[in-house]
Scaffold this active site. Structure first.
Site, short mmCIF file in Angstrom:
data_model
loop_
_atom_site.label_atom_id
_atom_site.label_comp_id
_atom_site.label_asym_id
_atom_site.label_seq_id
_atom_site.Cartn_x
_atom_site.Cartn_y
_atom_site.Cartn_z
N ALA A 277 9.54 -29.33 -7.40
CA ALA A 277 8.85 -28.50 -6.41
C ALA A 277 7.46 -28.14 -6.91
O ALA A 277 7.28 -27.78 -8.08
CB ALA A 277 9.67 -27.23 -6.15
N ASN B 24 12.49 -32.88 6.02
CA ASN B 24 12.81 -31.50 6.38
C ASN B 24 11.64 -30.81 7.08
O ASN B 24 10.52 -31.32 7.14
CB ASN B 24 13.22 -30.72 5.13
CG ASN B 24 14.70 -30.85 4.85
OD1 ASN B 24 15.52 -30.16 5.47
ND2 ASN B 24 15.07 -31.75 3.95
N HIS C 273 -10.27 -39.38 1.83
CA HIS C 273 -11.64 -39.29 2.33
C HIS C 273 -12.59 -39.92 1.33
O HIS C 273 -12.47 -39.72 0.12
CB HIS C 273 -12.06 -37.83 2.52
CG HIS C 273 -11.57 -37.23 3.80
ND1 HIS C 273 -12.14 -37.51 5.02
CD2 HIS C 273 -10.57 -36.36 4.05
CE1 HIS C 273 -11.50 -36.83 5.97
NE2 HIS C 273 -10.53 -36.12 5.40
N ARG D 14 11.14 -35.79 -18.28
CA ARG D 14 12.27 -36.47 -18.91
C ARG D 14 12.78 -37.55 -17.97
O ARG D 14 12.34 -37.65 -16.83
CB ARG D 14 13.39 -35.50 -19.28
CG ARG D 14 14.19 -34.93 -18.13
CD ARG D 14 15.27 -34.00 -18.68
NE ARG D 14 16.08 -33.38 -17.64
CZ ARG D 14 17.18 -33.93 -17.13
NH1 ARG D 14 17.60 -35.10 -17.56
NH2 ARG D 14 17.88 -33.30 -16.20
#
Length: 537
Positions: A157, A82, A110, A180
């Site tokens: 999220a 997206n 890095h 879970r």
């Protein structure tokens, strides 16, 4: 539909948008300048930023506008990236993966260890990220280098994923942890039942795929594949791994032209020493210190046995040693600092003695070898060699596998201190937290499960703890196979013949430990076999 709308609502694309001349021209340009290849129905929005050295997109996959894709990226079918998502470095996505907006998947890191050098001047490292089929990664999540996300997992999220996520887990938080499972085990299902289901599932896939795996790693007239480091180097081992995979499924004579293959393998052996220097590499000197020449005693020797043949010559380098000379060799090995290498050398010596005894009526030095091993086994740890400050028991535990595989297991003799060995192996497994990230590789887990199984042939000491490890391995490995490509040796690497052969062996050993190996259509037949040995008097 407006072009700008397709940059953000890319799932609304139609066949006309995919086949539009300007879109097809965009794909052609990316094939030329971004190392890209596209399956049917793929779509890349006008404002997507594609700056890859290599990009593979499966059928019906798409990348929205303002997404950034750079590095070495592979994605399967029906993958969606997206708007404003960022994929960087080495990234592998399975089928049906969903990447939400503002997700960052960073397949490099890095360097920062050198305090005297600015971070921007320190070298980059790349382990790679592997995301399996049917994974959903929510908005603003971050996935860091070296991570594997199992099939069917969901990343919430805003999560920051720094460690592997198992199949069908829901992970959330900073750092992400499993909150879970999507598929909770039924309380009515025993571990054995769940393992049986997992084994049957994997077995059906592997049985259908193993020939395609061999074909995938065959180039021109030879097998080429990555080694344990992930690098692709020519080696006779690749052919031997292919033979062992075919033999495990009982199909070696269906795949290989047997007589020419036997002749090719036998030609590797050096007549004067009986060792097997790799034809693609200049051996070190003296030859007895060359790791490839020693390992090929196993790799080439067992590949010949898989094809119903044997080495042409006895391994005289081992056979002709006097007892004091063999003991001097054993005692000169770096047991305190490199017990893994030392155990590997013993493995080669013992295997040479096995071939000598089985095929050439010799091999008397095995009595010297076993006498030395009995005197030098550590009564406290059950191992040979010492732990190191940097790696703990990694060297002696992994060295124990190699040493015991070629000696005690191969000759059918009891181990000196099986209970203490089990304590050491289980303690090592827990010290490394069961292995994860780059530590989750075929060597570390093979060198855990084989010693446990071997020791449990003599004792029931801590059997249930060993069984728990075996059940965990079965669950993990049943979801780790890449269709038609097999297994990768380690997290972040490409699939390989070595990884496929070794992980199949680990899976079989784990199944054998819990009494479920009869559910598998394959049995290790080469280096990693665990059959009843031929006891040579």
């Amino acid at each position: 539909m407006s072009k700008d709308r397709l940059n953000f609502l890319t799932w609304e694309r139609k066949a006309a948008d995919i086949n539009a001349p300007e879109h097809q021209a965009r794909l052609k340009a990316l094939e030329a300048h971004a190392g890209a290849s596209f399956g049917p129905g793929t779509y890349i929005a006008e404002h997507a930023a594609i700056h890859t050295q290599r990009l593979i997109m499966g059928a019906q996959s798409w990348i929205a506008g303002h997404a950034l894709v750079r590095g070495d990226v592979e994605m399967g079918d029906d993958v969606s990236i997206n708007a404003y998502a960022c994929l960087s470095g080495k990234v592998r996505l399975g089928h049906g993966v969903r990447i939400a907006s503002h997700v960052s998947i960073v397949g490099f890191n890095h360097g920062f260890e050198d305090l005297q050098t600015p971070i921007y001047r320190q070298p980059l490292t790349t382990l790679g990220i592997h995301i399996d089929d049917d994974v959903w990664i929510g908005a603003n999540a971050v996935v860091l280098d070296g991570v594997t996300i199992g099939k069917g997992a969901i990343i919430a999220a805003g999560a920051v994923v720094a460690k592997d996520v198992p199949a069908y887990a829901i992970a959330a938080g900073v750092p992400a942890r499993v909150v879970r499972m999507r598929q909770q085990a039924s309380p009515l299902q025993s571990p054995e039942t769940r393992a049986e289901i997992a084994l049957r599932k994997l077995d059906a896939i592997a049985l259908a795929d193993w020939r395609a795996v061999l074909s995938h790693h065959r180039h021109a007239d030879d097998y080429q594949s990555a080694d344990a480091s992930g690098a692709v180097r020519r080696s006779i081992r690749h052919l031997c791994d292919a033979i062992e995979i075919a033999a495990a499924f009982g199909g070696e004579r269906d795949v290989f032209d047997v007589e020419p293959t036997i002749q090719r393998l036998q030609a590797v052996q050096e007549q004067t020493t009986g060792l097997f220097p790799d034809p693609y590499h200049q051996p070190q000197h003296p030859l007895r210190d060359d790791p490839l020449a020693l390992y090929n005693v196993l790799a080439v020797g067992y590949a010949l046995e898989c094809l119903g043949a044997k080495p042409l010559y006895p391994v005289t380098l081992v056979e002709d040693l006097t007892a004091p000379a063999l003991i001097e060799w054993l005692e000169s090995l770096p047991w305190r600092t490199r017990a893994w290498h030392s155990g590997a050398t013993v493995d080669a010596i013992a295997t040479a003695l096995y071939f000598n005894a089985r095929y050439f009526n010799s091999g008397s030095n095995r009595h010297v070898l076993f006498g030395w091993l009995a005197l030098n086994a550590n009564r406290v740890t059950g191992l040979w060699g010492s732990p190191t400050e940097a790696e703990g028991f990694l060297q002696p535990v992994n060295g124990f596998y190699r040493l015991s595989r070629g000696s005690y297991a191969q000759f059918g003799l009891p181990l000196p201190y099986p209970e203490r060995t089990i304590d050491s192996v289980l303690g090592h497994y827990r010290a490394y937290k069961g292995f994860s990230g780059v530590q989750f590789n075929a060597c570390n887990l093979l060198d855990t499960i084989h010693p446990l199984l071997l020791c449990l042939k003599q004792t029931d000491h801590r059997r249930e703890e060993a069984r728990a490890i075996a059940f965990s391995l079965i669950e993990t490995l049943s979801n780790g196979w890449t269709r038609q490509h097999g297994y990768a040796f380690a997290t972040g690497q490409d699939t390989s013949l070595q990884g496929t052969e070794m992980w199949l062996s680990v899976l079989w050993l784990a199944a054998e430990l819990v009494g479920l190996s009869h559910h598998l259509s394959f049995t290790p037949k080469g280096v990693h076999r665990f059959s009843t040995p031929i006891i040579i008097g």
